[in-house]
Scaffold this active site. Structure first.
Site, PDB file in Angstrom:
ATOM      1  N   ARG A   1     -14.904   5.130   0.031  1.00 44.40           N
ATOM      2  CA  ARG A   1     -14.915   3.728  -0.379  1.00 44.40           C
ATOM      3  C   ARG A   1     -15.493   2.894   0.764  1.00 44.40           C
ATOM      4  O   ARG A   1     -15.095   3.052   1.923  1.00 44.40           O
ATOM      5  CB  ARG A   1     -13.487   3.298  -0.700  1.00 44.40           C
TER       6      ARG A   1
ATOM      7  N   ARG B   1      -6.943  -4.037   3.447  1.00 42.98           N
ATOM      8  CA  ARG B   1      -8.099  -3.411   2.794  1.00 42.98           C
ATOM      9  C   ARG B   1      -9.191  -4.443   2.511  1.00 42.98           C
ATOM     10  O   ARG B   1      -9.112  -5.574   2.969  1.00 42.98           O
ATOM     11  CB  ARG B   1      -7.624  -2.728   1.530  1.00 42.98           C
TER      12      ARG B   1
ATOM     13  N   LYS C   1      -0.137  -0.176   2.025  1.00 44.05           N
ATOM     14  CA  LYS C   1      -1.405  -0.908   1.935  1.00 44.05           C
ATOM     15  C   LYS C   1      -1.169  -2.412   1.866  1.00 44.05           C
ATOM     16  O   LYS C   1      -0.080  -2.865   1.503  1.00 44.05           O
ATOM     17  CB  LYS C   1      -2.172  -0.437   0.715  1.00 44.05           C
TER      18      LYS C   1
ATOM     19  N   LYS D   1      -3.253  -6.113   0.727  1.00 42.43           N
ATOM     20  CA  LYS D   1      -4.460  -6.603   0.045  1.00 42.43           C
ATOM     21  C   LYS D   1      -4.532  -8.128   0.079  1.00 42.43           C
ATOM     22  O   LYS D   1      -3.512  -8.784  -0.123  1.00 42.43           O
ATOM     23  CB  LYS D   1      -4.457  -6.130  -1.409  1.00 42.43           C
TER      24      LYS D   1
ATOM     25  N   CYS E   1      -9.510   2.007 -14.584  1.00 47.81           N
ATOM     26  CA  CYS E   1      -9.650   2.672 -13.291  1.00 47.81           C
ATOM     27  C   CYS E   1     -10.365   4.011 -13.488  1.00 47.81           C
ATOM     28  O   CYS E   1     -10.662   4.398 -14.608  1.00 47.81           O
ATOM     29  CB  CYS E   1      -8.278   2.896 -12.664  1.00 47.81           C
TER      30      CYS E   1
ATOM     31  N   CYS F   1      -9.375  11.380  -9.635  1.00 48.00           N
ATOM     32  CA  CYS F   1      -8.197  10.818  -8.976  1.00 48.00           C
ATOM     33  C   CYS F   1      -7.020  11.789  -9.048  1.00 48.00           C
ATOM     34  O   CYS F   1      -6.620  12.220 -10.128  1.00 48.00           O
ATOM     35  CB  CYS F   1      -7.815   9.493  -9.614  1.00 48.00           C
TER      36      CYS F   1
ATOM     37  N   CYS G   1      -2.562   5.999 -14.260  1.00 44.86           N
ATOM     38  CA  CYS G   1      -1.197   6.203 -13.739  1.00 44.86           C
ATOM     39  C   CYS G   1      -0.639   4.832 -13.419  1.00 44.86           C
ATOM     40  O   CYS G   1      -1.355   3.836 -13.430  1.00 44.86           O
ATOM     41  CB  CYS G   1      -1.233   7.115 -12.497  1.00 44.86           C
TER      42      CYS G   1
ATOM     43  N   CYS H   1      -4.456   0.483 -10.322  1.00 46.48           N
ATOM     44  CA  CYS H   1      -5.675   0.053  -9.632  1.00 46.48           C
ATOM     45  C   CYS H   1      -6.479  -0.984 -10.412  1.00 46.48           C
ATOM     46  O   CYS H   1      -7.144  -1.810  -9.813  1.00 46.48           O
ATOM     47  CB  CYS H   1      -6.551   1.265  -9.323  1.00 46.48           C
TER      48      CYS H   1
HETATM   49  S1  SF4 Z   1      -4.492   3.675 -11.305  1.00 48.24           S
HETATM   50 FE1  SF4 Z   1      -3.757   5.693 -10.833  1.00 48.24          FE
HETATM   51  S2  SF4 Z   1      -5.120   7.038 -11.974  1.00 48.24           S
HETATM   52 FE2  SF4 Z   1      -6.135   5.095 -11.850  1.00 48.24          FE
HETATM   53  S3  SF4 Z   1      -7.432   5.271 -10.056  1.00 48.24           S
HETATM   54 FE3  SF4 Z   1      -5.538   4.265  -9.430  1.00 48.24          FE
HETATM   55  S4  SF4 Z   1      -4.291   5.925  -8.686  1.00 48.24           S
HETATM   56 FE4  SF4 Z   1      -5.913   6.876  -9.896  1.00 48.24          FE
END
Ligand code: SF4
Length: 1428
Positions: free
Chosen positions: A923, A992, A1057, A1059, A1278, A1284, A1323, A1327
């Site tokens: 990244r 970040r 983290k 932000k 995401c 991931c 998940c 993100c």
């Molecule tokens: S929300 Fe979860 S699954 Fe999606 S990119 Fe972020 S860590 Fe990975």
């Protein structure tokens, strides 16, 4: 064979122009080139060093060996499939070296043309004169451009003549031109027009010396033809035929369409392409493809018909033959393959048996002597005649071995069947059982087999079993199967057939000859990845490996070969045999071998896993020195970290969590040493096995094992899949700890084992009658809240417990179940279960006094890392694995790098016994998401060269590359740095990437906010020099690393983290409230930036089922001036640094700190550090958090276009060449690119005069297409699968498909253009900020999602869980009536998120801590099973 004039001409130029000439000798008879070179060597003008290679030797490897020492290399050979196919493997590397390949052909160009696509320049010569001139031109091109040139020339006949240059003028001609930048410094042009220009300037220079024309095409015949005939081959058709023009091709590559079209006058209605390719195996021939595609691209109103044909021997053809041919062509369909002239005899093509170089027979003779007729060389050169060239490859050999082994199993069954036959004689019965007992003994099985066959034949047995034995009698002796190969197999090991052989577990032996002389080892290109095959094989754990050198220790080779033969599994014997050519004297080989062995370059050793199983030392070092890498392997350190060095007591913990495959060999040694230790204690054994995806069950299992040891038990711990059922059957006491994955499935590292158990249970077997077991399962009773799904709770543990019982094992403690929902999480259940275990083992009375070793956490890793160094640098050097050490993967996050693996193929790789397909996500740190076109071009190139060919715009306004393999990591980071960007602190427990509203219309404010964001980002950057040291090879601090200081972060960095976002109302596109710190721009009456309202405490991450975790939106603390902003960001971060929860990462974000401290106390703590108070917050208002697409003109008159890039993925797809399009725009764009926090892209700052160009490109690549539904334009997802590591369900790949379906519902209800903010993540980490969407889906298991409703349209309110598990049909069934109602009942301007609350579907979320309250829907919309 005496050389023809063509060969003489070419040899002479090659000799005079080059430093080194590699000449492949012929398969039959003397080489014409060798004779020519011998004659030249006798002249006073000695130039090149000529190296003759035996026929079949690897010329590519030899060329690569010489490339660094030679200014110009030439290679000469007669075209032969074996020589050229071998070469093909090396052409990608050789194509950017100054090398000329002179290939002499007979009447068929097929073999030589195989190389066409791998080299940038290809010339063809028909005559001796042309061969001479082209040889010179090719040398000039290769020398001045540092590039490889292929020169194919016809052998010609002995009567030809040619004019030649005098000796001195050739080198003078080459050296007169300054060499271009080497190809490593300058990217090779792949553009045919550019290459043609290069060809033309070299040709012009050559012509001025030769005074003869050199043209890509020789044209003759009619000037306004109706038919144009292209010829590629020896035959020059010189007859004049009315209306027909001939084009004899001399330049085959580059061949731009424009050049081809230039030879086809407008009058042409038919084009015939004739090529001398009799054995071409593909449908379309090379020149035909070029001509046909040029005509297709020409957009001529009535393009000519194009036909393809084979050119035979045209020397004896008359004009009338050709006319007849043309008439035939006119009557044939365009797709028919024509032919002109007789074909050569087919005998020319028969593959010859490859020559085995004389020296190499030293080893093969040993094999023959040792095993005589038991020896089977699976890829023997003799097989080529019957099986083709592939017969020498490891893949072919492995296939044969597999077939043989299966047939031998059939033979064994047949012997067993016959043994059961009561009608056979006693003598045969005895022979059968003796053979069976000795079937793996080479000598006995052979002797008994012969006796058995004789007896069966004598008794004339006709039963099927007897017939089968006779049919398979070849396999009665235990064969010694060998695959013999060269060190060329050591390149790209992972992808090679050698890898498959090593990983096959089959009983095959592989002999690999390494011929690189010690003294020329450094001339081998260091950039080639020649891997250590021995180390590679040893890492598989169950492979016999020996490194030998016959000229150093004959007896050691014998011993190794015999051990390899006896070893039941794959064996690799590396054999050193350094020689340059067949003529290399034995004394020279002896000398080179001694140097290599004495220096440790080629250590002699044997690694025999069978000895380890017998409790003996598996490794024998047979020479004095050992290579460092090998030592590292043997020490089981594998470049382990400074963490290990500084805290040796935690080394075993770290080793214990290394990747399974890397660990395999080490594990055996560790287990042995440990068992030895424990044996002395005489304690009962306990084997702890765990299956764990997220690491929780692993931690519990390891802690259990530690506690067992402290009670004096002889304890081992490993993953469930690391043990076979057969081995388990030998264990006495086994404790299993397992978590659960998806819908009640086993975690990844236990799946193979449970499958094996299931298979045995299905057969009704009970192999585990001696085993005592106990199982502890870990799950979440609320994860699948619906009644019908309740059985998924802890299903893996329950299934395992039941299955073990079914297979005969005895439960020594009842099944324990840990539930995330219990007061103390799974610990509640565990605390009740563990004492039962100690009781059953009789060690419950033992008092354990010592404190348990503290588990290693991220905090330990950070503090021991010496400011983020760890052992990353050492890990990058380790070529035995594609992964880094686990502790380092925590540290690389601070460097912007995540280790991932391709989850789509995880199971498949595990089944193959290879480690996961590791790749890294990188990244970039790019505050405010602004990048220049030059930077874009570099990003585009990085994606192609180092990543998976695509890149992603992220929700934090930056680029992310996926699939970067370890050996590309450093160069990718260096390339990013070349673009004046970096990746430092893009991830990790630090501040970040700072994000900023993009608002193209407010140019001035954007500039001010962007400057502010950059200052915040720079101010909060970690100061460690590790980043520069590791990735950029810059040692910034004199002396050792300990001089680093982190004034803001300290050694522990932040607890989690951090932000920061800067929003410019009225657009909240950055979702300012989702950030730890937010700055909301406040504009004064004059339209200037007055300062910011500051927010704190936003954050999205949640853990399913853990109600101590929740999303939260930031609280407004007050107002500050622009000048105060940086300091305020710092002080908020410092309060979090000192007060954040470092014991529990799930509770460590600032949002929890604020809730724990109380907002007022937190604010006071910040103000105390500041020394002043926040001013009262000022009014502001937002109206949306999505992007405004299309063209907007800013205050400064510059234009900005926001493109819709679905989920931020920059890639080329059918009909959507977005990546190419953006590259083309970047080439001409003079403004900037801005990433948006919604993962879209703004082509910004376009001057009015540049609008037509940019608009043209946007239209050409369909980037201006905004005809999407309001729903799609407001969506984001995401990455999730396949990269991931945390993904539980699909996201980026699935949301567009779901939207297709929901879009239809919207359209049916007249809502196509209405914006509904829909987000999806794989998940609960969040993100894509799903908890702020009006409707959101958060992955739980493949195909299952949490559904949330009621977020505020401009990010001001969180949504709430509406359903805990939904699949696609349920999503559509829920949304269908809801959207319909929304369309009918919504108030003017009412957004969907507000409507679902007003309509009573869901309660509003008022604060993070209340997020779970009233989840599951309201009133009649409430899900019955909700247990909140
Ligand atoms: S929300 Fe979860 S699954 Fe999606 S990119 Fe972020 S860590 Fe990975």
């Amino acid at each position: 064979m005496s050389p023809s004039p063509s060969v003489l001409a070419v040899s002479r130029i090659a000799y005079l122009a080059s430093d080194v000439v590699i000449n492949s000798l012929s398969s039959a008879g003397p080489s014409p080139f060798a004779s020519a070179f011998n004659a030249l060597a006798a002249s006073p003008h000695t130039r090149a060093a000529v190296k003759d290679l035996p026929f079949g030797a690897d010329a590519g490897a030899s060329l690569l060996r010489h490339r660094s020492a030679a200014r110009l290399l030439s290679y000469t050979t007669l075209a032969h499939p074996q020589a050229l196919n071998n070469l093909l493997l090396h052409l990608p590397e050789l194509s950017s070296t100054p090398t000329v390949f002179h290939i002499a052909v007979g009447s068929d160009l097929s073999d030589a043309l195989v190389l066409l696509s791998s080299l940038p320049f290809v010339l063809y010569s028909r005559t001796a004169q042309q061969a001479h001139d082209h040889a010179l031109l090719a040398s000039r091109l290769a020398f001045t451009e540092s590039i490889a040139v292929l020169h194919i020339f016809h052998l010609g006949d002995v009567n030809e003549t040619f004019d030649s240059l005098d000796e001195d003028s050739v080198p003078a001609f080459l050296l007169s031109e300054k060499r271009s930048l080497s190809r490593s410094e300058q990217k090779p042009s792949t553009d045919p027009a550019g290459l043609l220009q290069t060809y033309q300037s070299a040709a012009l220079a050559t012509v001025s010396l030769l005074r003869r024309p050199l043209r890509p095409f020789a044209q003759h015949g009619a000037s306004e033809p109706h038919t144009v005939v292209f010829t590629l081959g020896r035959a020059t058709v010189s007859t004049d035929i009315e209306g027909v023009a001939f084009v004899d091709v001399a330049l085959l590559k580059p061949l731009p369409s424009s050049a081809i079209l230039g030879t086809i006058p407008p009058s042409t209605t038919r084009v015939i392409v004739l090529e001398q390719v009799h054995r071409w195996s593909m449908k379309w021939t090379p020149l035909y493809l070029e001509v046909a595609s040029a005509i297709q691209q020409s957009e001529l109103p009535s393009p000519p018909v194009v036909q393809s044909g084979v050119l035979g021997d045209a020397s004896s053809l008359s004009g009338s033959d050709i006319e007849a041919f043309l008439q035939r062509a006119a009557s044939e369909s365009p797709s028919a393959r024509l032919s002109l002239g007789p074909s050569p005899s087919s005998t020319e093509a028969a593959p010859a048996t490859p020559h085995v170089p004389r020296h190499e027979s030293a080893y093969t003779k040993m094999l023959h002597n040792l095993f005589s007729d038991r020896l089977e060389i699976l890829n023997a050169p003799e097989l080529v005649a019957s099986q083709g060239q592939a017969a020498t490859t490891p893949e072919f050999a492995l296939g044969r071995a597999r077939g043989d082994i299966e047939e031998r199993e059939e033979l064994v069954s047949a012997v067993q069947d016959l043994l059961r036959d009561s009608t056979v004689s006693l003598e045969i019965h005895a022979l059968l059982s003796r053979w069976l007992g000795a079937r793996d003994d080479g000598l006995k099985s052979k002797r008994l087999g012969e006796e058995l066959v004789a007896a069966i034949q004598a008794d004339n047995l006709s039963s099927p079993a007897a017939q089968k034995i006779l049919q398979l009698r070849r396999l009665l002796p235990a064969l010694s199967r060998w695959i013999i190969g060269s060190d060329a197999w050591a390149y790209d090991l992972g992808a090679s057939g050698l890898h498959h052989a090593v990983a096959s577990k089959l009983n095959v032996n592989i002999l690999i000859l390494d011929t690189t002389p010690y003294t020329s080892r450094n001339t081998v290109d260091p950039h080639r990845r020649k891997q250590d095959v021995g180390l590679y094989a040893m890492n598989h754990g169950d492979v016999y490996v020996a490194s030998t050198a016959v000229y150093s220790s004959y007896s050691q080779v014998l011993q190794a070969i015999m051990e390899a033969d006896r070893y039941d599994g794959p064996s690799v014997v590396l054999a050193y045999l350094p020689y340059n050519s067949e003529e290399t004297p034995a004394l020279e080989i002896l000398k080179e071998t001694k140097l290599a062995v004495d220096s440790g370059y080629w250590p002699l050793y044997r690694w025999n896993p069978a000895r380890e199983r017998e409790g003996k030392e598996p490794f024998s070092l047979d020479s004095d020195f050992v290579k460092n890498e090998l030592q590292a392997f043997l020490d089981r350190q594998n470049h382990l970290s400074q963490l290990v060095r500084s805290k040796p007591e935690i080394a075993s913990e770290l080793v214990g969590s290394l990747g399974e495959n890397l660990k395999q060999a080490r594990k055996q040694r560790a287990a042995q040493a440990y068992n030895d230790l424990l044996a002395a204690i005489d304690a009962p054994p306990l084997t702890v096995l765990y299956a764990s995806d997220g690491g929780k069950a692993e931690k519990v299992a390891k802690r259990l094992a530690t506690r067992g040891k402290m009670r004096g038990l002889s304890t081992t711990v490993s993953t469930v899949d690391s043990i076979s059922v057969e081995d388990l059957a030998k264990e006495e006491m086994v404790a299993f700890v397992t978590s659960v994955a998806g819908q009640g499935e086993f975690p990844q590292n236990g799946r193979s084992f449970i499958k094996a158990l299931n298979a045995l249970a299905a057969k009704g077997e009970r192999p585990l009658t001696n085993v005592n077991y106990a199982v502890f399962g870990m799950g979440d009773s609320h994860y699948w809240p619906r009644f019908e799904d309740a059985h998924y709770y802890n299903k893996a543990g329950k299934d395992l417990d039941a299955r073990l019982e079914q297979l005969g094992a005895t439960r020594f403690a009842p099944l324990g179940l840990g539930d995330d929902q219990d007061a103390d999480g799974p610990e509640t259940g565990y605390k009740a279960w563990e004492p039962l275990l100690w009781k059953a083992l009789g060690v419950d009375a033992i008092e354990v006094k010592e404190a348990e070793p503290e588990p290693i956490t991220n905090e330990h890793i950070k503090v021991a890392s010496q400011y983020l160094r760890g052992t990353i640098a050492e890990g990058l050097e380790d070529t035995t694995t594609g992964a880094l050490a686990p502790s380092d993967t925590q540290l690389t996050k601070f460097h912007g790098i995540y280790q991932q693996d391709d989850r789509d193929i995880r199971d498949e790789r595990q089944a193959q016994g290879v480690e996961p397909a590791y790749g890294f996500m990188i990244r970039v740190r790019m505050p405010g998401g602004v990048c220049l076109p030059e930077q874009w071009l570099i990003m585009d190139q990085i994606a192609d060269e180092h990543g998976n060919g695509t890149f992603k715009i992220t929700t934090r306004q930056t680029f992310q590359f996926h699939g970067v393999i370890k050996r590309h990591l450093k160069s990718a980071i260096q390339d990013i740095n070349r673009a004046l960007l970096d990746t430092l602190a893009a991830c990790g427990d630090v501040n970040r990437n700072v994000i900023v509203s993009t608002v193209p219309s407010l140019s001035k404010l954007h500039r001010q906010a962007y400057d502010f964001a950059r200052r915040v980002s720079e101010h909060l950057l970690p100061r460690t020099t590790a980043y520069h040291e590791i990735w950029l090879d810059k040692k910034l601090v004199a002396g050792d690393a300990l001089k680093d200081v982190e004034p803001l972060y300290g050694q522990f960095y932040l607890p989690r983290k951090f932000k920061i976002a800067v929003a410019i109302p009225p657009n909240n596109d950055v979702d300012v409230f989702a950030n730890d710190v937010g700055f909301i721009a406040i504009i004064d009456d004059k339209g200037e930036l007055a300062g910011f309202n500051v927010t704190a405490g936003g954050g999205m991450g949640v853990t399913h089922g853990n109600k101590k975790t929740y999303p939260r939106i930031g609280d407004v603390l007050g107002f500050c001036t622009v000048e105060q902003g940086v300091e305020i960001a710092e002080k908020i971060m410092l309060v979090q640094r000192d007060n954040g929860n470092r014991a529990d990462r799930k509770n460590a974000r600032l949002k929890y700190t604020i809730d724990r401290m109380g907002l007022d106390n937190f604010k006071a703590a910040v103000e105390k550090l500041l020394g002043y108070q926040f001013q009262p917050a000022r009014p502001f208002s937002f109206d949306k958090n999505i992007d405004e697409f299309g063209w907007i003109t800013g205050q400064d008159g510059r234009h900005h276009f926001t493109c819709f890039i679905e989920n931020g993925r920059i890639q080329d797809e059918p009909e959507k060449d977005f990546k190419t399009g953006l590259r083309e725009i970047a080439k001409v764009h003079k403004g900037a690119f801005r990433m948006t926090a919604n993962q879209h892209l703004i082509i910004s700052d376009v001057a009015t005069e540049d609008l037509p160009t940019i608009k043209g490109l946007l239209a050409k690549y369909k980037l201006d297409n905004l005809a999407y539904s309001g729903l799609r334009l407001s969506s984001s997802a995401c990455v999730a699968f396949p990269t991931c590591g945390l993904a539980m369900a699909e996201s980026e790949r699935y949301l567009p498909i779901l939207i297709d379906k929901v879009e239809k519902i919207c359209e049916e209800n007249g809502l196509r253009n209405d914006s509904i903010v829909m987000r999806m993540t794989g998940c609960p980490n969040g993100c894509a900020r799903p908890y702020l969407a009006e409707v959101a889906f958060v992955g739980k298991a493949p195909g299952s999602y949490l559904m949330l409703l009621g977020g505020g349209y401009y990010g001001q309110r969180m949504n709430k869980i509406y359903r805990e598990t939904v699949t696609e049909p349920e999503i559509l069934a829920i949304l269908q009536p809801m959207i319909k109602r929304y369309a009918l009942e919504r108030h003017e301007g009412e957004h969907f998120g507000d409507f679902v609350i007003r309509a009573g579907y869901i309660a509003p979320t008022t604060s993070g801590k209340e997020w779970y309250d009233r989840m599951g829907g309201e009133g009649q919309h409430r899900e019955i099973s909700v247990g909140a």
